[in-house]
Design a protein around this motif. Structure first.
Motif, PDB file in Angstrom:
ATOM      1  N   SER A  70     -38.281  28.276 -17.099  1.00  0.00           N
ATOM      2  CA  SER A  70     -38.713  29.650 -16.856  1.00  0.00           C
ATOM      3  C   SER A  70     -39.758  29.703 -15.756  1.00  0.00           C
ATOM      4  N   GLY A  71     -39.726  30.794 -15.011  1.00  0.00           N
ATOM      5  CA  GLY A  71     -40.806  31.079 -14.090  1.00  0.00           C
ATOM      6  C   GLY A  71     -41.987  31.649 -14.842  1.00  0.00           C
ATOM      7  N   PRO A  72     -43.064  31.935 -14.123  1.00  0.00           N
ATOM      8  CA  PRO A  72     -43.197  31.774 -12.684  1.00  0.00           C
ATOM      9  C   PRO A  72     -43.387  30.309 -12.304  1.00  0.00           C
ATOM     10  N   THR A  73     -43.292  30.017 -11.021  1.00  0.00           N
ATOM     11  CA  THR A  73     -43.595  28.666 -10.578  1.00  0.00           C
ATOM     12  C   THR A  73     -45.071  28.391 -10.859  1.00  0.00           C
ATOM     13  N   PRO A  74     -45.418  27.214 -11.383  1.00  0.00           N
ATOM     14  CA  PRO A  74     -46.770  27.014 -11.915  1.00  0.00           C
ATOM     15  C   PRO A  74     -47.890  27.008 -10.890  1.00  0.00           C
ATOM     16  N   VAL A  75     -47.650  26.489  -9.695  1.00  0.00           N
ATOM     17  CA  VAL A  75     -48.722  26.386  -8.699  1.00  0.00           C
ATOM     18  C   VAL A  75     -48.693  27.572  -7.739  1.00  0.00           C
ATOM     19  N   SER A  76     -47.526  27.862  -7.156  1.00  0.00           N
ATOM     20  CA  SER A  76     -47.420  28.975  -6.206  1.00  0.00           C
ATOM     21  C   SER A  76     -47.339  30.326  -6.905  1.00  0.00           C
ATOM     22  N   GLN A  77     -47.045  30.331  -8.214  1.00  0.00           N
ATOM     23  CA  GLN A  77     -47.018  31.534  -9.045  1.00  0.00           C
ATOM     24  C   GLN A  77     -46.126  32.621  -8.438  1.00  0.00           C
ATOM     25  N   GLN A  78     -44.857  32.229  -8.249  1.00  0.00           N
ATOM     26  CA  GLN A  78     -43.840  33.132  -7.730  1.00  0.00           C
ATOM     27  C   GLN A  78     -42.697  33.263  -8.732  1.00  0.00           C
ATOM     28  N   LEU A  79     -41.928  34.347  -8.593  1.00  0.00           N
ATOM     29  CA  LEU A  79     -40.807  34.593  -9.491  1.00  0.00           C
ATOM     30  C   LEU A  79     -39.667  33.625  -9.200  1.00  0.00           C
ATOM     31  N   LYS A  80     -39.275  32.888 -10.178  1.00  0.00           N
ATOM     32  CA  LYS A  80     -38.095  32.035 -10.203  1.00  0.00           C
ATOM     33  C   LYS A  80     -37.621  32.013 -11.649  1.00  0.00           C
ATOM     34  N   PRO A  81     -36.372  31.714 -11.962  1.00  0.00           N
ATOM     35  CA  PRO A  81     -35.262  31.405 -11.065  1.00  0.00           C
ATOM     36  C   PRO A  81     -34.765  32.647 -10.338  1.00  0.00           C
ATOM     37  N   ASP A  82     -33.707  32.463  -9.537  1.00  0.00           N
ATOM     38  CA  ASP A  82     -33.144  33.577  -8.778  1.00  0.00           C
ATOM     39  C   ASP A  82     -31.914  34.172  -9.442  1.00  0.00           C
ATOM     40  N   VAL A  83     -31.069  33.321 -10.004  1.00  0.00           N
ATOM     41  CA  VAL A  83     -29.830  33.767 -10.641  1.00  0.00           C
ATOM     42  C   VAL A  83     -29.555  32.883 -11.850  1.00  0.00           C
ATOM     43  N   SER A  84     -28.536  33.248 -12.617  1.00  0.00           N
ATOM     44  CA  SER A  84     -28.095  32.451 -13.761  1.00  0.00           C
ATOM     45  C   SER A  84     -26.606  32.159 -13.630  1.00  0.00           C
ATOM     46  N   ALA A  85     -26.178  31.059 -14.274  1.00  0.00           N
ATOM     47  CA  ALA A  85     -24.769  30.671 -14.249  1.00  0.00           C
ATOM     48  C   ALA A  85     -24.484  29.811 -15.477  1.00  0.00           C
ATOM     49  N   PRO A  86     -23.211  29.631 -15.842  1.00  0.00           N
ATOM     50  CA  PRO A  86     -22.885  28.829 -17.028  1.00  0.00           C
ATOM     51  C   PRO A  86     -23.410  27.401 -16.921  1.00  0.00           C
ATOM     52  N   GLY A  87     -24.079  26.953 -17.994  1.00  0.00           N
ATOM     53  CA  GLY A  87     -24.643  25.609 -17.988  1.00  0.00           C
ATOM     54  C   GLY A  87     -24.659  24.964 -19.360  1.00  0.00           C
ATOM     55  N   VAL A  88     -23.856  25.470 -20.292  1.00  0.00           N
ATOM     56  CA  VAL A  88     -23.787  24.918 -21.648  1.00  0.00           C
ATOM     57  C   VAL A  88     -22.325  24.615 -21.977  1.00  0.00           C
ATOM     58  N   GLY A  89     -22.060  23.380 -22.402  1.00  0.00           N
ATOM     59  CA  GLY A  89     -20.697  22.988 -22.742  1.00  0.00           C
ATOM     60  C   GLY A  89     -19.768  22.995 -21.549  1.00  0.00           C
ATOM     61  N   ILE A  90     -20.253  22.480 -20.410  1.00  0.00           N
ATOM     62  CA  ILE A  90     -19.472  22.505 -19.175  1.00  0.00           C
ATOM     63  C   ILE A  90     -18.708  21.195 -19.020  1.00  0.00           C
ATOM     64  N   LEU A  91     -17.403  21.300 -18.839  1.00  0.00           N
ATOM     65  CA  LEU A  91     -16.556  20.123 -18.671  1.00  0.00           C
ATOM     66  C   LEU A  91     -16.762  19.545 -17.279  1.00  0.00           C
ATOM     67  N   SER A  92     -17.050  18.248 -17.229  1.00  0.00           N
ATOM     68  CA  SER A  92     -17.296  17.592 -15.951  1.00  0.00           C
ATOM     69  C   SER A  92     -16.670  16.204 -15.966  1.00  0.00           C
ATOM     70  N   SER A  93     -16.531  15.636 -14.791  1.00  0.00           N
ATOM     71  CA  SER A  93     -15.907  14.322 -14.679  1.00  0.00           C
ATOM     72  C   SER A  93     -16.916  13.220 -14.962  1.00  0.00           C
ATOM     73  N   ILE A  94     -16.420  12.116 -15.514  1.00  0.00           N
ATOM     74  CA  ILE A  94     -17.219  10.924 -15.775  1.00  0.00           C
ATOM     75  C   ILE A  94     -16.376   9.713 -15.378  1.00  0.00           C
ATOM     76  N   PRO A  95     -16.966   8.520 -15.301  1.00  0.00           N
ATOM     77  CA  PRO A  95     -16.178   7.336 -14.919  1.00  0.00           C
ATOM     78  C   PRO A  95     -14.965   7.128 -15.829  1.00  0.00           C
ATOM     79  N   GLU A  96     -13.930   6.548 -15.256  1.00  0.00           N
ATOM     80  CA  GLU A  96     -12.672   6.367 -15.986  1.00  0.00           C
ATOM     81  C   GLU A  96     -12.863   5.570 -17.266  1.00  0.00           C
ATOM     82  N   ASP A  97     -13.726   4.538 -17.211  1.00  0.00           N
ATOM     83  CA  ASP A  97     -13.907   3.715 -18.407  1.00  0.00           C
ATOM     84  C   ASP A  97     -14.695   4.432 -19.500  1.00  0.00           C
ATOM     85  N   LYS A  98     -15.241   5.616 -19.165  1.00  0.00           N
ATOM     86  CA  LYS A  98     -15.953   6.419 -20.159  1.00  0.00           C
ATOM     87  C   LYS A  98     -15.100   7.565 -20.692  1.00  0.00           C
TER      88      LYS A  98
END
Length: 515
Positions: A70-98
């Protein structure tokens, strides 16, 4: 890529992000996964970079992820983040042996979604600038909700969940795409201007309104009822002398017929009390004594980040002033009286609402050493700007107040010195070394001895610097030794320092054990 935020003008990673943006590259950065631990003010670098599009994470139900920083940024004290996107239970690639594929959680899963959206927008609109792409995504975002089903604050969601179809036809470009009024004192005000450009079919007279997510009595935001595009939108805020000490978030909403665009904003009303406390001056590095017993108890909380809880006991303040650029400064608690428990913090002078970021907290922040994120009574600042800072020694209750000692250093980039007394020893005798450090001081918890790759027990005497390694189990012959020691500054170092582990010394030697 990622570390706690420091002074932005001295942050080499933020400078690199700005350089990329100047070259026409749209930087998309993960906000971080620290909210569960550090709360508000947990967006690190380079997510804190003004030119970056910083992505928060949401579930597939458009709910904010509990871990998403969560914002704000601790030192510069500005509003962040800028946007949101899916980041829970996201299917991604891993090494073949895994297994080739697996599901992951994190803002590092959200950022690729945003980067993909950026790529598609640039494919369709190759003439758009970095700022225009950012505006298109921020101002067209959809609401992100929390557990209660209500929309979360702009410091969690930014402009909201990326809506690629809407971003493809933004109608208007806003610069800046979000408004940070920062931390304001009572009886003050501030004005901002937002430049509005026609992004295609967006010219004309737009209605303007303010939709607060959280109102603060005594704080008034003002906008005109309409604004013509292209043109400039004037936004002002006024804080009364009795305003509540809280955060204010929401959106400035632009409406043209049935189309709306949202510009997120953030500010905090601050009423610091630390400036009323007496302070001692730290004039030179070295060892100091302090005592919190009988001192004032004016400060209960510190931010940002907001981790650390509440302090109901007295505090003692020491002030230092930097007149030049330095690599760091810090303090380490070296002793405490019976029953005494102090916790140090570092803030910009007189302001408990402005910590020097994560390095101001008593934690080991160095991911390259053992004990990462372990509680350690060491605080400081990395690459700070010239100015005055307060080191505050806090207590949780009056019962914990009392005497303590600490070491103070400035600009320490030198590792401890190590002297091996002899490379030859008789079987059963300990191996002896001497370690010293004139700056931050030897961190006893960092001592490590490996003989033939195996760890061996170490005895250390802080007053003399003498180290003994018990080699009773070693047989006669030649054995390889790796001895490692760090000073207290190493606990605060991270990727923004000049080299990896600059405050750590390694000694490698071959020792001979005789019968």
């Amino acid at each position: 890529l990622g570390e706690p935020e420091i002074e932005q003008s001295r942050d080499i990673v933020v400078a690199a992000i700005a350089g990329a943006a100047d070259a026409g590259v749209v930087p998309v950065i993960a906000a971080g996964n620290d909210f569960d631990t550090f709360g508000r003010g947990s967006v690190g670098s380079p997510g804190s970079a003004p030119r970056a599009i910083t992505a928060a994470a949401v579930t597939k139900r458009s709910e904010i992820a509990s871990f998403s920083s969560s914002g704000p940024t601790p030192v510069s004290q500005q509003l962040k983040p800028d946007v949101s996107a899916p980041g829970v239970g996201i299917l991604s690639s891993i090494p073949e042996d895994k297994g080739l594929f697996a599901e992951f959680n994190g803002t590092s899963m959200a950022a690729p979604h945003v980067a993909g959206a950026v790529a598609l927008l640039l494919q369709r609109h190759p003439s758009w600038t970095v700022a225009q792409v950012k505006s298109a995504l921020v101002t067209t975002g959809d609401p992100v909700v929390g557990d209660s089903g209500r929309e979360v604050s702009t410091t969690r969601e930014g402009g909201g969940l990326v809506d690629l179809a809407a971003a493809n036809d933004p109608l208007v470009f806003a610069t800046p795409a979000s408004l940070s009024f920062g931390v304001l004192r009572r009886g003050t005000g501030l004005a901002r201007a937002v430049s509005l450009e026609d992004a295609g079919a967006g010219g004309g007279l737009w209605e303007v309104s303010i939709v607060p997510q959280r109102a603060v009595p005594g704080v008034v935001l003002t906008v005109p009822s309409t604004v013509r595009v292209p043109g400039s939108l004037a936004v002002s805020v006024r804080v009364s002398r009795t305003a509540a000490e809280k955060e204010l978030t929401g959106f400035i909403v632009l409406k043209l017929f049935d189309q709306t665009r949202r510009i997120p904003y953030w500010l905090r009303v601050s009423v610091p009390t630390l400036a009323r406390e007496a302070h001692r001056t730290l004039r030179r590095p070295g060892l100091y004594d302090g005592n919190t017993r009988g001192k004032a108890s004016l400060v209960r909380n510190y931010r940002y980040p907001e981790a650390g809880g509440t302090f109901a006991g007295p505090e003692q303040v020491f002030r230092l002033t930097l007149t030049r650029l330095v690599a760091n400064f810090g303090v380490a608690v070296t002793s405490q009286g019976p029953g005494v428990s102090v916790e140090p913090r570092v803030v910009f002078a007189g302001d408990e609402d402005h910590l020097t970021g994560y390095p101001a907290l008593p934690l080991n922040l160095n991911p390259y050493v053992t004990g990462f994120l372990r509680r350690q009574l060491v605080v400081g600042a990395i690459r700070p700007a010239p100015g005055s800072y307060d080191v505050v020694f806090e207590t949780r209750s009056a019962r914990q107040a009392g005497p303590y000692g600490f070491r103070f250093w400035i600009d320490d980039t030198t590792p401890p010195r190590v002297r091996l007394h002899s490379r030859t020893l008789v079987a059963g005798a300990p191996l002896r070394l001497t370690v010293t450090d004139a700056g931050a001081g030897v961190d006893a918890a960092s001592l490590l001895a490996l003989v033939d790759g195996e760890p061996f027990q170490i005895e250390y005497e802080p007053k003399t610097g003498e180290v003994e390694i018990d080699l009773d189990s070693l047989g006669p012959g030649r054995h390889s030794l790796l001895f490692q020691v760090s000073d207290y500054q190493e606990a605060k170092n991270m990727e923004n320092v000049a080299a990896i582990l600059p405050n750590t010394r390694e000694l490698r030697a071959v020792v001979a054990v005789q019968r």
